[in-house]
Design a protein around this motif. Sequence first.
Motif, PDB file in Angstrom:
ATOM      1  N   GLU A  67       0.858  -1.287   0.063  1.00  0.00           N
ATOM      2  CA  GLU A  67       0.039  -0.077  -0.026  1.00  0.00           C
ATOM      3  C   GLU A  67       1.075   0.983   0.100  1.00  0.00           C
ATOM      4  O   GLU A  67       1.764   1.492   0.870  1.00  0.00           O
ATOM      5  CB  GLU A  67      -1.039   0.116   1.666  1.00  0.00           C
ATOM      6  CG  GLU A  67      -1.863   1.382   1.160  1.00  0.00           C
ATOM      7  CD  GLU A  67      -2.618   1.564   2.824  1.00  0.00           C
ATOM      8  OE1 GLU A  67      -3.958   0.682   2.464  1.00  0.00           O
ATOM      9  OE2 GLU A  67      -1.745   2.166   3.306  1.00  0.00           O
ATOM     10  N   ARG A 185      -1.325  -0.069   9.754  1.00  0.00           N
ATOM     11  CA  ARG A 185      -2.440  -1.109  10.018  1.00  0.00           C
ATOM     12  C   ARG A 185      -1.828  -1.568  11.095  1.00  0.00           C
ATOM     13  O   ARG A 185      -2.690  -2.017  11.567  1.00  0.00           O
ATOM     14  CB  ARG A 185      -1.630  -2.058   8.957  1.00  0.00           C
ATOM     15  CG  ARG A 185      -1.509  -1.472   8.059  1.00  0.00           C
ATOM     16  CD  ARG A 185      -3.764  -1.585   7.435  1.00  0.00           C
ATOM     17  NE  ARG A 185      -3.184  -1.516   5.989  1.00  0.00           N
ATOM     18  CZ  ARG A 185      -4.295  -1.889   5.991  1.00  0.00           C
ATOM     19  NH1 ARG A 185      -4.088  -3.138   6.086  1.00  0.00           N
ATOM     20  NH2 ARG A 185      -4.500  -2.647   4.183  1.00  0.00           N
ATOM     21  N   THR A 244       3.337   0.865   2.981  1.00  0.00           N
ATOM     22  CA  THR A 244       3.152  -0.824   4.192  1.00  0.00           C
ATOM     23  C   THR A 244       3.286  -1.276   3.368  1.00  0.00           C
ATOM     24  O   THR A 244       2.650  -2.316   2.212  1.00  0.00           O
ATOM     25  CB  THR A 244       1.897  -0.236   4.217  1.00  0.00           C
ATOM     26  OG1 THR A 244       1.910   1.156   4.827  1.00  0.00           O
ATOM     27  CG2 THR A 244       1.813  -1.420   5.466  1.00  0.00           C
ATOM     28  N   LEU A 246       2.292  -5.170   2.768  1.00  0.00           N
ATOM     29  CA  LEU A 246       1.068  -5.942   3.206  1.00  0.00           C
ATOM     30  C   LEU A 246       1.694  -7.546   3.314  1.00  0.00           C
ATOM     31  O   LEU A 246       1.136  -8.150   4.252  1.00  0.00           O
ATOM     32  CB  LEU A 246       0.180  -5.662   2.922  1.00  0.00           C
ATOM     33  CG  LEU A 246      -0.328  -4.052   3.049  1.00  0.00           C
ATOM     34  CD1 LEU A 246      -2.089  -3.610   2.231  1.00  0.00           C
ATOM     35  CD2 LEU A 246      -0.945  -3.608   4.300  1.00  0.00           C
TER      36      LEU A 246
END
Length: 255
Positions: A67, A185, A244, A246
């Motif tokens: 992300e 997150r 980010t 993931l």
Amino acid sequence: MFARPRRLLVAAAAVAAIATGAVAYPVLDMGGEPAATASASQFFEGMAEVAQDAPATTPAYWKVRVETDNQDDGRRTDTSYFDREGRVWTVDADGTAHEPPAGEAGKVKKWPVGKRWLTWPQLEKLPTDEKTLAALFPKNPNSRFDQVTIMLEDSPAGPDLRAALFRILADTPGMKLVGDVRDSRGRAGVAVEITRKSWYTTGGEDEKVTTWATDRYIVDPDTGLLLETLHKTRSQNTPADRYTWLVVGPADHIG
């Protein structure tokens, strides 16, 4: 999931030192670059042990879901797979996979090591002794740092190679251990930062402003995987560019 035996004690001790204030800072002249704090070096040494204990895999594909959030692209999530030949598949949010166009130049996944760009099989041939490996990267500590972290972010480097990369970071000047944090997150990790000179343009190509930029890397201390990277330029009233991670890991099939 990894247990927490001896290999995490050094990393945990480094983070605890931040919390108690008992951090030693070596005084070294690095040509204008601040020396890496002792605690940051200890943390990376601990992450090298974690990485080395990870199981080796020989997957057919490597999956990356990241992300990104920056002022140019906004917030978006991209999922891609690549095989050992470097061919890249992209996957839409609904799961539709797009095969790489046949013969399209520039669509092969590679990573920079010095002046070379290496494919997955070439990564497997790299030396895993950190001193021999470090000699292949740029001598400039900032350039070396950039190339090493790029590889740690999303490459299929094996356990021994990842361990060597962390040990190179342990010897790279300018790193600072921040301590326990959570990424965007909510995942728990340990943050390290590097601050260095940067520049940006204010209009024309010749209108460059010199400033300082801070890069933050959040690492999962249980796995040694990077959870998130943030890049913030001082003097600019914009949020930090965020990446980010993931999913980064092996896959038997696409989708």
